[in-house]
Design an enzyme around this catalytic site. Structure first.
Site, mmCIF file in Angstrom:
data_model
loop_
_atom_site.group_PDB
_atom_site.id
_atom_site.type_symbol
_atom_site.label_atom_id
_atom_site.label_comp_id
_atom_site.label_asym_id
_atom_site.label_seq_id
_atom_site.Cartn_x
_atom_site.Cartn_y
_atom_site.Cartn_z
ATOM 1 N N GLU A 142 -156.431 -28.664 125.136
ATOM 2 C CA GLU A 142 -157.229 -29.878 125.378
ATOM 3 C C GLU A 142 -157.720 -30.429 124.045
ATOM 4 O OE1 GLU A 142 -160.169 -29.434 128.452
ATOM 5 O OE2 GLU A 142 -158.908 -28.033 129.548
ATOM 6 N N TRP A 350 -161.168 -26.511 140.065
ATOM 7 C CA TRP A 350 -161.966 -25.991 138.962
ATOM 8 C C TRP A 350 -163.399 -26.055 139.442
ATOM 9 C CZ3 TRP A 350 -161.385 -23.462 134.447
ATOM 10 C CH2 TRP A 350 -162.571 -23.280 133.699
#
Ligand code: NAG
Ligand code: NAG
Ligand code: NAG
Length: 377
Positions: A142, A350
């Site tokens: 990320e 998540w």
């Protein structure tokens, strides 16, 4: 438990109504969830019957050796992860996730830029997955934010697939699953595009992180954190999914992300609680993040008003100047139906410890089950 079951029945009904309108649909075969240490539950306490795949987060990239490593604090829990989650569901498959939102993106870019360091990453990741009993590996870089890094990512994934296939051939084992958690759209906001052709050819699937569209740390107003449809700002899960497909990612390799948490804002004015309201900062926690089970507690303790917006497919609640955007059971149910209509591979959460007595996970599983049943008719 009783109230969870009532929820399920209620949403079975809603799901069924929307399912009747479906003309074509595809059975989804990933019901995934991420778990990490200190998230609130142990791996053994995950209700793994509700998942096909569980992601153990995170292994780290050692910037000096370019090898994937598991920190010593996590060594025992990660090594036991697969056997722990298979106690309730022997067929659940596990993936070791590498990187994550707080990992060193510079180190990933450096590793991916050279063939020798890519090889260190690949060889060590495969060895680590095998020695710890995982069925696969998941890359959470990320984010690669330039064209050059996107090109490196494509090379890394192609070489990863080649080496995983070679290892399977020589070991006689099933090849490791390979997935990657990616931005909600193939067009990263810095105008770098993901190497979609290489990704489609190399990965079993992508986990599209279709959330964090609004948050108190980066937005100028309140807004839905994970709208399925554009609330008016040009960002939504659906826009991302359609862009991935248009860029060449087959729908059946796209897994849609569901947040089992919300973002809490302090409203500037308690009476201005619709979307795109001004706010002064994060509420509830230092960054405004609050898991779903704590949102449910907040709602009942404060008699907060809850709103489901079916246009954007998202929920929020408010009490005084506290305003929280989140995904509720109706949101999840509608998104699972959407994933079926689009022929996506499935969904992931998540993170699993955010759930409230497994209500969100059960809603996903139940809707998927109804969808699958209808599709077979
Ligand atoms: C796990 O989920 C299954 C399926 O919904 C349910 O029957 C079971 O009660 C759940 N177990 C726990 C401990 O919540
Ligand atoms: C991130 O990795 C780079 C090497 O790629 C290193 O120079 C830098 O110190 C690392 N940053 C942190 C915070 O560890
Ligand atoms: C849902 O959100 C959209 C986008 O902000 C808004 O235009 C609409 O009025 C909302 N609907 C309801 C019922 O609040």
């Amino acid at each position: 438990m009783a109230s969870s079951n009532n929820h399920i029945l209620l949403f079975l009904f809603f799901s069924f109504l929307s399912l009747l309108q479906i003309n074509s649909c595809m059975a989804q075969n990933v019901k995934g969830g991420y778990w990490f240490p200190n998230s609130g539950i142990t791996a053994s306490n995950i209700n793994s019957t509700l998942f096909t795949h569980l992601f153990c987060a995170f292994a780290d990239l050692d910037a000096s050796t370019n090898q994937v490593v598991i920190s010593s604090t996590n060594a025992q829990t990660f090594a036991a992860f697969t056997s722990d989650v298979q106690q309730k569901n022997p067929s659940v498959e596990t993936l070791l996730s590498i990187g994550g939102g707080s990992s060193n993106a510079t180190a990933f870019a450096a590793m991916a830029s050279q063939s020798s360091s890519r090889k260190s990453f690949i060889d060590s990741s495969i060895a680590l997955a095998r020695s710890n009993g995982f069925h696969g590996l998941d890359l959470d870089w990320e984010y690669p934010d330039t064209d050059e890094k996107m090109t490196s990512l494509g090379l890394l994934l192609q070489e990863w697939r080649t080496m995983a296939a070679a290892e399977a051939a020589s070991s006689g084992k099933d090849a490791l699953l390979l997935s990657a958690a990616v931005y909600y759209s193939p067009h990263y906001w810095s105008h770098a595009d993901y190497p979609v052709t290489a990704m489609a050819a190399s990965l079993d699937w992508i986990n599209a992180m279709s959330y964090d569209f609004f948050g108190p740390g980066w937005s100028s107003t309140t807004g839905p954190l994970a709208a399925l449809y554009d609330p008016g700002n040009g960002i939504s899960g659906d826009i991302g999914v359609r862009a991935w497909i248009q860029a060449g990612m087959p729908a059946e390799q796209i897994v849609l992300g569901f947040p089992f948490y919300g973002h809490a804002f302090v409203l500037s004015n308690a009476n201005d609680h619709s979307y795109f309201a001004p706010f002064t900062g994060p509420a509830i926690s230092s960054d405004g993040t609050i898991v779903y089970n704590n949102i449910k507690k907040y709602i009942s303790q404060n008699s907060a008003t809850t709103v489901y917006n079916s246009t954007v497919v998202s929920a929020y609640c408010y009490s005084g100047t506290t305003w929280i955007s989140y995904d509720d059971t109706q949101t999840i149910s509608t998104k699972v139906v959407y994933a079926g209509e689009k022929g996506l591979k499935g969904y992931f959460a998540w993170h699993v410890a955010g759930d409230d007595d497994w209500v969100l996970s059960q809603t996903g599983e139940f809707t998927r089950f109804v969808l699958y049943t209808i599709c077979k008719v």
